[in-house]
Write a protein that holds these residues in place. Sequence first.
Motif, mmCIF file in Angstrom:
data_model
loop_
_atom_site.group_PDB
_atom_site.id
_atom_site.type_symbol
_atom_site.label_atom_id
_atom_site.label_comp_id
_atom_site.label_asym_id
_atom_site.label_seq_id
_atom_site.Cartn_x
_atom_site.Cartn_y
_atom_site.Cartn_z
ATOM 1 N N PRO A 235 0.788 -1.261 -0.016
ATOM 2 C CA PRO A 235 -0.079 -0.121 -0.019
ATOM 3 C C PRO A 235 0.828 1.153 0.031
ATOM 4 O O PRO A 235 1.955 1.361 0.667
ATOM 5 N N PRO A 237 0.898 5.666 0.560
ATOM 6 C CA PRO A 237 0.035 6.498 1.113
ATOM 7 C C PRO A 237 -0.313 7.659 0.011
ATOM 8 O O PRO A 237 0.127 7.635 -1.042
ATOM 9 N N LYS A 238 -1.618 8.278 0.281
ATOM 10 C CA LYS A 238 -2.247 9.129 -0.799
ATOM 11 C C LYS A 238 -1.178 10.266 -1.313
ATOM 12 O O LYS A 238 -0.290 10.874 -0.635
ATOM 13 N N ASN A 362 4.323 4.096 6.309
ATOM 14 C CA ASN A 362 3.290 4.533 5.499
ATOM 15 C C ASN A 362 3.397 6.209 5.280
ATOM 16 O O ASN A 362 2.490 6.713 5.146
#
Length: 577
Positions: A235, A237-238, A362
């Motif tokens: 994943p 982070p935005k 993250n």
Amino acid sequence: MDRRNPSSCGRFTLLLRNLFIAALAYTFVVEVLHIYQTGTISPFSKGPPKKSTGKGSKGGSLSGGVNWRLRPATLVESINDAFMGKRPDVDTYANYTRLVETCRGSLNGLEKMRNVYDCLDYLTHHEDDYFFLPENRPSAADPSYKSIEDAAPHPHTISEIALAPFNFIILELFVKAYLYTQNIPCSRLHIWLESDGFPNAVPDMMKDPLFAKFLPLVERGDLVLKAWKFPRRIPLPKGAIAEDPAYTKSLVGRGSIRRASGATKSPKTEVYIADGVVRVEDGSEWLVLTERQMTFLPVAVSDAVRFVVLHLYGGVYMDMDVMLLRDMRPLLLTPDHNFAERWAVHSHPGDYNTAVMSLNANTSLSSYLVRGGIRMGLNFHPRIIGRMAWKDGRNEEFAMFETGLFDPIWGEFNWGREGRCTVPCFKDYGVAFQGTKGAIKDEWESYDGEPLSERVYQRELELRSRISDSPSSSPDEAERTPVKALAMDLDVTYGGKPYTLKEDKYPPNNRTLENFFRGAWSYHIHNQWTKHPQPNSWFDIAQKAHDGFFLRGRKNVYGESWTGPDIPAYDRWPEFD
Ligand SMILES: *[C@@H]1O[C@H](CO)[C@@H](O)[C@H](O)[C@H]1NC(C)=O
Ligand SMILES: *[C@@H]1O[C@H](CO)[C@@H](O)[C@H](O)[C@H]1NC(C)=O
Ligand SMILES: *[C@@H]1O[C@H](CO)[C@@H](O)[C@H](O)[C@H]1NC(C)=O
């Protein structure tokens, strides 16, 4: 020390900034070696004990023929175990700027980089200059932090991690040094076991007789064994992709959406927005590894895993052959605890070493480092990653600490040292294992303190041999008690000569942990995987301090007593008898 004893610090174990140690064991190579060496698959098998050669000694004994059972443990009159004073407050932050500037000097000049003695001296004597309490104490920030009782064992506490080919000796030293120095209720040690190639690594470890002494710690949650499977998707982070210049070219324009190749299988709609990056319907963005990349992972695992684990969980990673000497918490509590060590030989601002590395989970930085390593063909060599970060101007976010903090002797043989040698003065990594008299030349050359007062142990020796001769004799109680205590579980019978200091090959000495790289957070053993510490070597001294602590007789460096489960002592090595 007791995690069942709720303390202010037990309240925020779940805080992402907590100390979290994970050790990652790269068992693949070790397994192969072990099967070859020992004929068993257990990573902990020690192999057949070496036969004593009896070289240079009488009666086939490496100790010089003396009764080693009567060897005094030290010459020091009264060992000061609690030399660090009170443990830093749970909310203590370290000022990275001060640490970097004092031990390195300016970014371009690196004036102080080669002077490890001065760095350690500063770390020892000027805590008030580089430690501080933040105005908003983290422990007061969130009353909803769960107490430790609810949390243990909680996989989401953060970590220190160690990844290395390891053997049992090194693992034991790592774990015990960790328990001896760290703020236990606030930390968690994660040991990651490579499980792609060894799906049963964790259950096998739990069943291994040599791991049995650590099971109470696993049960209590101090130590968490974790199976490492390299994730196919990581994943992000935005916004991390949008801000990364490396992706601007491949970033797919809005509207022109490429279907993910596996999209038909996936229930969720997802689109490739850049090379190797997908965005899922819910807006989350993921790094996706190709089949081809996955097949290369076994080769890349040891360097890569530390970056991926830290990106996913945060905390600090440590190689297994790093021995902790002080509480890491102040370094890990700071809001941006992103750092690694300098690669000793080099003076390039991008030459990091990742034997000790800490990252917030993250984040833009952690995901940037992971993306970079994957993009460069799964090359996670710290110097490659570091130079990339430097070129992209991101090394300011990623503090580079000097070797004095974690590996104080690394510079000693690689480049011209400036200033004095460290205390003790080591010229190579092997000497920490040596206990023979005079083996380490000039080890005290930089020691300025008063020599520790040495015990007049002649009388004790006499008493000890009296006990071995006639256990039923009764000298007056005052004399007897300490000797009796010493001799209680000691089999003093011996066929050889009585103990004399002069003939002992590993005589007691004045080494104590108090003078072992004082100020440094850790000492890096550097791959001495197969060595056993000789009696009265520096590592033997450290092990005795650990054992004394776990037996509840001695205090740790912060003057605390062990209240946790019983932990068996280190094995002794009969090859030195
Ligand atoms: C940290 O040290 C730097 C450099 O000496 C100083 O400017 C800064 O104010 C310090 N930060 C804190 C929070 O004390
Ligand atoms: C990472 O951060 C983003 C926000 O930037 C968040 O949406 C996501 O859930 C986080 N992922 C993990 C695994 O914590
Ligand atoms: C240990 O003994 C040596 C001499 O054998 C001495 O030079 C040194 O200062 C002593 N160190 C301590 C800490 O007492």
